[in-house]
Design an enzyme around this catalytic site. Structure first.
Site, PDB file in Angstrom:
ATOM      1  N   GLU A 277      90.356 -20.621 -17.389  1.00 55.04           N
ATOM      2  CA  GLU A 277      88.841 -20.080 -17.501  1.00 55.04           C
ATOM      3  C   GLU A 277      88.022 -20.295 -15.744  1.00 55.04           C
ATOM      4  O   GLU A 277      87.175 -19.456 -15.460  1.00 55.04           O
ATOM      5  CB  GLU A 277      88.105 -20.776 -18.386  1.00 55.04           C
ATOM      6  CG  GLU A 277      86.950 -19.967 -18.934  1.00 55.04           C
ATOM      7  CD  GLU A 277      86.414 -20.398 -20.263  1.00 55.04           C
ATOM      8  OE1 GLU A 277      85.367 -21.150 -20.329  1.00 55.04           O
ATOM      9  OE2 GLU A 277      86.708 -19.821 -21.181  1.00 55.04           O
ATOM     10  N   GLU A 280      89.711 -17.930 -13.479  1.00 54.49           N
ATOM     11  CA  GLU A 280      89.160 -16.453 -13.952  1.00 54.49           C
ATOM     12  C   GLU A 280      87.607 -16.401 -13.282  1.00 54.49           C
ATOM     13  O   GLU A 280      87.377 -15.229 -12.736  1.00 54.49           O
ATOM     14  CB  GLU A 280      89.178 -16.136 -15.412  1.00 54.49           C
ATOM     15  CG  GLU A 280      88.382 -14.696 -15.675  1.00 54.49           C
ATOM     16  CD  GLU A 280      88.341 -14.571 -17.262  1.00 54.49           C
ATOM     17  OE1 GLU A 280      87.903 -13.635 -17.639  1.00 54.49           O
ATOM     18  OE2 GLU A 280      88.898 -15.524 -18.059  1.00 54.49           O
ATOM     19  N   CYS A 297      85.655 -19.836 -26.379  1.00 55.28           N
ATOM     20  CA  CYS A 297      86.545 -20.629 -27.362  1.00 55.28           C
ATOM     21  C   CYS A 297      85.917 -20.486 -28.606  1.00 55.28           C
ATOM     22  O   CYS A 297      86.806 -20.926 -29.758  1.00 55.28           O
ATOM     23  CB  CYS A 297      86.194 -22.254 -26.684  1.00 55.28           C
ATOM     24  SG  CYS A 297      86.556 -22.653 -25.265  1.00 55.28           S
ATOM     25  N   SER A 318      85.255 -14.036 -21.203  1.00 50.38           N
ATOM     26  CA  SER A 318      86.414 -14.477 -20.755  1.00 50.38           C
ATOM     27  C   SER A 318      87.758 -14.033 -21.403  1.00 50.38           C
ATOM     28  O   SER A 318      87.660 -14.026 -22.769  1.00 50.38           O
ATOM     29  CB  SER A 318      86.497 -16.057 -20.573  1.00 50.38           C
ATOM     30  OG  SER A 318      87.838 -16.618 -20.322  1.00 50.38           O
ATOM     31  N   LYS A 355      88.106 -20.815 -37.349  1.00 47.81           N
ATOM     32  CA  LYS A 355      89.525 -20.838 -36.886  1.00 47.81           C
ATOM     33  C   LYS A 355      90.377 -20.337 -38.012  1.00 47.81           C
ATOM     34  O   LYS A 355      91.586 -20.044 -37.671  1.00 47.81           O
ATOM     35  CB  LYS A 355      89.685 -22.334 -36.702  1.00 47.81           C
ATOM     36  CG  LYS A 355      89.029 -22.881 -35.307  1.00 47.81           C
ATOM     37  CD  LYS A 355      89.613 -22.366 -34.167  1.00 47.81           C
ATOM     38  CE  LYS A 355      88.795 -22.830 -32.668  1.00 47.81           C
ATOM     39  NZ  LYS A 355      89.313 -22.156 -31.736  1.00 47.81           N
ATOM     40  N   GLU A 358      90.328 -17.103 -36.990  1.00 43.93           N
ATOM     41  CA  GLU A 358      90.988 -16.605 -35.938  1.00 43.93           C
ATOM     42  C   GLU A 358      92.556 -16.720 -36.067  1.00 43.93           C
ATOM     43  O   GLU A 358      93.334 -15.874 -35.286  1.00 43.93           O
ATOM     44  CB  GLU A 358      90.586 -17.673 -34.715  1.00 43.93           C
ATOM     45  CG  GLU A 358      91.108 -17.665 -33.550  1.00 43.93           C
ATOM     46  CD  GLU A 358      90.888 -18.704 -32.436  1.00 43.93           C
ATOM     47  OE1 GLU A 358      89.894 -18.488 -31.588  1.00 43.93           O
ATOM     48  OE2 GLU A 358      91.607 -19.743 -32.442  1.00 43.93           O
ATOM     49  N   GLU A 363      95.807 -10.353 -33.044  1.00 47.24           N
ATOM     50  CA  GLU A 363      95.867 -10.420 -31.643  1.00 47.24           C
ATOM     51  C   GLU A 363      96.685 -11.708 -31.447  1.00 47.24           C
ATOM     52  O   GLU A 363      97.399 -11.900 -30.267  1.00 47.24           O
ATOM     53  CB  GLU A 363      94.917 -10.636 -31.037  1.00 47.24           C
ATOM     54  CG  GLU A 363      94.142  -9.401 -30.842  1.00 47.24           C
ATOM     55  CD  GLU A 363      93.055  -9.059 -31.904  1.00 47.24           C
ATOM     56  OE1 GLU A 363      92.148  -8.556 -31.867  1.00 47.24           O
ATOM     57  OE2 GLU A 363      93.057 -10.042 -32.964  1.00 47.24           O
ATOM     58  N   CYS A 501      81.034 -27.799 -31.635  1.00 48.95           N
ATOM     59  CA  CYS A 501      82.085 -28.097 -32.601  1.00 48.95           C
ATOM     60  C   CYS A 501      81.764 -29.409 -33.371  1.00 48.95           C
ATOM     61  O   CYS A 501      82.069 -29.551 -34.647  1.00 48.95           O
ATOM     62  CB  CYS A 501      83.311 -28.192 -31.936  1.00 48.95           C
ATOM     63  SG  CYS A 501      83.891 -26.800 -31.077  1.00 48.95           S
TER      64      CYS A 501
END
Length: 562
Positions: A277, A280, A297, A318, A355, A358, A363, A501
């Site tokens: 990151e 980038e 994230c 990102s 999560k 996710e 993907e 988190c």
């Protein structure tokens, strides 16, 4: 300063917004269903009513304290009143308590026991409603809803979504998505905060512990587990360990006792995230790329952006995968190189319900198979530990497994708290890597539990503006301000859950004081580790040279399908 009298005790009024908070100062635990200090006052359950000096009743949660006020909290009339409310709630409530996932932690169950409700005189004539299991992350059971409105308010006030709300009137009143749609058909981002505040089993996190047991007991499976940063300072809450204490070593030991083949620390891949990151970000600076750059994230934030701001996807946000998915790719490649012929099962222990969503995204599959086979929450791990009969608090710590036994840097550890990702990137981009520089970064404005924070850093001859946000309702404010030209930022960190988190819906439920202790636990761990910068972690060179090789973009970045 004024005073009021609670059951004859003189109690100072020190800015409390309601008499409920004054009563709690007197060490009296008032029963409530619908009151959370972090949400607006609703005053629906009426369990917290008190008797005033004229014999009338007032809701403690919605009554402002006044100098000279006299109240009683436990009269025969109030006892009868509370028992009647509980009996009426239970009369229309599914009472399969022994098989409910909230058994033992249900507020309705707790108060029924406390007030001695032994029988229900009223018959439940309501039809049984269908469970909604369509979400990857949560389960909604309308038969257990007590209409407290906690889920409605947290979804609207904290996340700005309003996915669920009250529908119909009178005895037909229900909480549901619009038109009683399935959750998977709404704009739900899977953050799970509705499940976190639900006092009963009406909304719960989807339980996948049985799958995990099947994997652990299959000799043909190689079960590799990674543990997220925030888990280590919250898991102990379930076992009487001091709030905020780092129990990573105990968690490793417990997982190995249950049959896990290898246990790693997601902090390591947080370091990978910082490396990628930061790279980038600096490339955008060099090439005049799109700003602001948003962190990537948080899967609930990504889902929110897809639903509400698709223009940010594959543009401002990102391209880095989350640390969980980065480590999943690294583990998968490491397994291929290891020569182990067993089938790999990659499992992540996360503080986050999103999560689960996710992990199931297309993907993050390879040849039709998930990179992360299973994402379990902190609470699910606690459930398994109890089921195995492991005395968690008494366990000796065990080290992480090779070849990733070094773990991660302090920069990776603080990913679990709001501002941690931004601070880690600042450390990486900073020209000054001294201990003094780290101390200075602490005070530039990225730390703390404020919902919106701003910081300015100097890198070389350029000044960068950074914004840190938790809660999607706050994120929307910042997005609108930047798009309208009212504000400018170079980097924006967004986390959906309160204080990051550490306040994830997969964690043991905690309000602000407990979350503060978790944050302190992560910062304390950061202070104790020798490696403060992600690029100074010796595992980085091994991972890049021996595992990732020339596949950095393929393994560590993602292109989301809009």
């Amino acid at each position: 300063m004024g005073y009021m009298y609670v059951d004859g005790m003189k109690i100072a009024i020190e800015g409390e917004k309601n008499i409920l908070e004054v009563i709690r100062k007197a060490e009296i635990e008032m029963p409530t269903f619908c009151y959370y200090s972090e949400l607006s006052t609703y005053g629906a359950c009426r369990m917290c009513v008190v008797e005033n000096e004229w014999g009338g009743v007032d809701a403690a949660c919605s009554t402002v304290p006044r100098d000279g006020m006299k109240i009683k909290t436990n009269t025969p009339a109030l006892q009868k009143h509370r028992k009647m409310i509980l009996e009426l709630l239970l009369s229309t409530h599914c009472r399969d308590c022994t098989t409910c996932s909230k058994n033992g932690s249900c507020r309705l169950q707790e108060l029924a026991l406390r007030f001695g409700v032994k029988q229900i005189r009223f018959k439940n004539n309501r039809p049984v409603k269908e469970l909604d299991t369509s979400s990857k992350s949560i389960v909604r059971d309308p038969n257990k809803c007590i209409l407290c409105g906690d889920c409605v308010r947290v979804c609207q006030e904290k996340q700005g979504l309003g996915i669920i709300d009250f529908a119909h009137r009178g005895s037909n009143l229900q909480v549901m998505p619009a038109f009683d749609m399935k959750l998977c058909d709404t704009d739900c981002v899977n953050c799970g905060q509705c499940a976190a505040v639900c006092p009963t089993g009406a909304i719960t996190v989807k339980d996948e512990t049985e799958k995990m047991w099947d994997y652990l007991n299959d000799p043909n499976k190689r079960v590799v587990v990674q543990i997220a940063p925030a888990v280590r300072v919250a898991l102990g809450d379930e076992f009487g360990v001091e709030h905020g204490k780092n129990v990573l070593g105990k968690a490793v030991k417990a997982l190995k006792m249950m049959g896990a083949d290898s246990v790693f620390d997601t902090v390591l891949s947080a370091d990978l995230t910082v490396m990628e990151e930061s790279k980038e970000f600096l490339e955008r600076v060099k090439n005049g790329g799109t700003f602001p750059m948003y962190t990537s994230c948080c899967p609930a934030w990504i889902k929110y952006a897809e639903n509400k701001h698709p223009e940010l996807i594959n543009n401002n946000i990102s391209s880095c995968r989350s640390p969980m998915q980065m480590f999943g790719s690294v583990i998968k490649e490491w397994h291929k190189q290891s020569g182990d012929e067993r089938e790999l099962v990659s499992v992540a222990i996360m503080p986050c319900t999103a999560k689960k969503y996710e992990a199931a995204r297309p993907e993050f599959t390879e040849n039709g198979k998930r990179i992360i086979e299973l994402s379990l929450t902190t609470q699910e791990l606690a459930t398994m530990i109890r089921e195995a009969g492991i005395q968690f608090a008494d366990l000796e710590s065990e080290y992480l497994d090779a070849p990733f036994d070094i773990g991660g840097s302090g920069a990776g550890v603080i990913f679990g708290v709001t501002g941690g990702v931004a601070e880690a990137v600042i450390r990486q981009c900073s020209d000054d890597k001294s201990s003094g520089a780290i101390k200075e970064i602490k005070f530039i404005g990225v730390r703390g539990k404020d919902e919106i924070k701003e910081a300015v850093i100097q890198v070389g001859d350029r000044e960068f503006k950074i914004c840190v946000v938790h809660g999607l309702a706050n994120a929307e404010k910042i997005i609108q301000a930047t798009q309208n030209g009212e504000m400018y930022y170079d980097l924006i960190e967004i986390m959906a859950c309160p204080e990051g988190c550490i306040g994830g819906a997969g964690q043991p439920f905690a309000i602000s004081p407990e979350r503060d202790k978790r944050a302190k636990g992560l910062y304390h761990t950061d202070e104790r580790v020798q490696i403060k910068f992600s690029d100074k972690n010796p595992s980085m060179q091994y991972i890049y040279d021996e595992i990732i090789k020339n596949k950095s973009h393929e393994m560590l970045h993602v292109h989301y399908e809009k």
